[in-house]
Design an enzyme around this catalytic site. Structure first.
Site, PDB file in Angstrom:
ATOM      1  N   ILE A  27      37.520  29.530  36.886  1.00 19.53           N
ATOM      2  CA  ILE A  27      38.445  30.278  36.015  1.00 19.53           C
ATOM      3  C   ILE A  27      38.099  31.744  36.220  1.00 19.53           C
ATOM      4  O   ILE A  27      36.925  32.112  36.290  1.00 19.53           O
ATOM      5  CB  ILE A  27      38.282  29.854  34.535  1.00 19.53           C
ATOM      6  CG1 ILE A  27      39.256  30.609  33.608  1.00 19.53           C
ATOM      7  CG2 ILE A  27      36.860  30.023  34.031  1.00 19.53           C
ATOM      8  CD1 ILE A  27      39.224  30.121  32.145  1.00 19.53           C
ATOM      9  N   SER A  28      39.117  32.588  36.349  1.00 20.47           N
ATOM     10  CA  SER A  28      38.875  34.014  36.600  1.00 20.47           C
ATOM     11  C   SER A  28      38.218  34.682  35.391  1.00 20.47           C
ATOM     12  O   SER A  28      38.382  34.237  34.261  1.00 20.47           O
ATOM     13  CB  SER A  28      40.194  34.724  36.903  1.00 20.47           C
ATOM     14  OG  SER A  28      40.902  34.058  37.917  1.00 20.47           O
TER      15      SER A  28
END
Ligand code: SAH
Length: 250
Positions: free
Chosen positions: A93-94
């Site tokens: 996940i960024s």
């Protein structure tokens, strides 16, 4: 003094949450778990704002979307740190600051909502949810079936009618939704696929990590591409670290 329950232990993915306004207004009544996650999330957004995230639309979206619901339970206590986290199948996940930065680049110069947006790399669905608050319509493609399904599960509680999750190779874009006001990629390749440029509306903007240089010196940087009547205008910004853009599905 009554001890305040610790944050991660209090999170429960299925329980109802209080209205964000209640928490925002700093009500003294304890709403239990929801209030706890809300306070931590507000702190995260406050830190991002201090670092320069000022667009009110983006601030509101980051305050609203509960990032802890998009990561595995073992990582919930890190959900509101500015860090990328594993989401399975070798993907991540960024970082919230990167989600905010890319959203800011997309929204720059646009008043109100973005029109139709294409996201390549749904992953766990967090950024897709944030984008759905900023745009009229979001199409998000994922090439790994496991993550496509995980995102669907993660997003169910939000009931975002304007977010469409697609399973497929995002390198081909999604012609049926074109033209797009904005295209955003969460995975970095050597070059921007021509399909994305073709599917971008004139006046639209694309933000994607691209690999610069070769061999050991290769580095990713954020690319902003604007499509005009005269052609495309590109600028390469700061360096970033995204998972690789891959072709085909798995
Ligand atoms: N925005 C996501 C970040 C996910 S990481 C989030 O908030 O979680 C990037 C994702 O891009 C990975 O899930 C990876 O599988 C996906 N990806 C890589 N190449 C792709 C392609 N050609 N088409 C669609 N998705 C792709």
């Amino acid at each position: 003094m009554k001890e305040r329950p610790s944050f991660p232990a209090q999170l429960n993915r299925t329980s109802a949450r209080p209205k964000a306004q209640g928490a925002l207004a700093g009500k003294t009544v304890s709403h239990g778990i929801g209030l706890d996650s809300s306070a931590v999330r507000m702190n995260m957004v406050a830190r991002l704002s201090k670092q320069g995230v000022t667009d009110a639309r983006i601030v509101a979206a980051l305050q609203e979307i509960e990032r802890h619901r998009f990561v595995d339970s073992a990582l919930v206590n890190q959900a509101y740190e500015d860090t990328s986290l594993p989401i399975g199948l070798g993907q991540t996940i960024s970082k919230p600051s990167v989600v905010a930065r890319m959203a800011e680049l997309l929204c720059h110069g646009v008043s109100g909502k973005l029109g139709r947006v294409l996201e390549i790399g749904t992953g766990c669905g967090y950024q897709a949810a944030v984008l759905s608050r900023l745009a009229d319509e979001v199409y998000s493609i994922e090439r790994l079936r496991g993550l496509h399904e995980k995102a669907r599960e993660n997003l169910r509680h939000l009931r975002l009618a304007n977010l469409h999750l697609l399973f497929g190779d995002g390198m081909l874009g999604y012609a049926k939704g074109a033209p797009y006001a904005a295209i955003i990629a969460a995975a970095g390749g050597e070059a921007v696929p021509q399909a994305w440029i073709d599917q971008l509306a004139v006046g639209g903007r694309l933000v994607a990590p691209v690999v610069k240089g070769v061999g050991r010196g290769a580095q990713q940087a954020l690319l902003v591409l604007e499509k005009t009547e005269q052609g495309v205008r590109q600028s390469v910004l700061e360096s970033v670290h995204f998972v690789p853009l891959k072709s085909g599905v798995a």
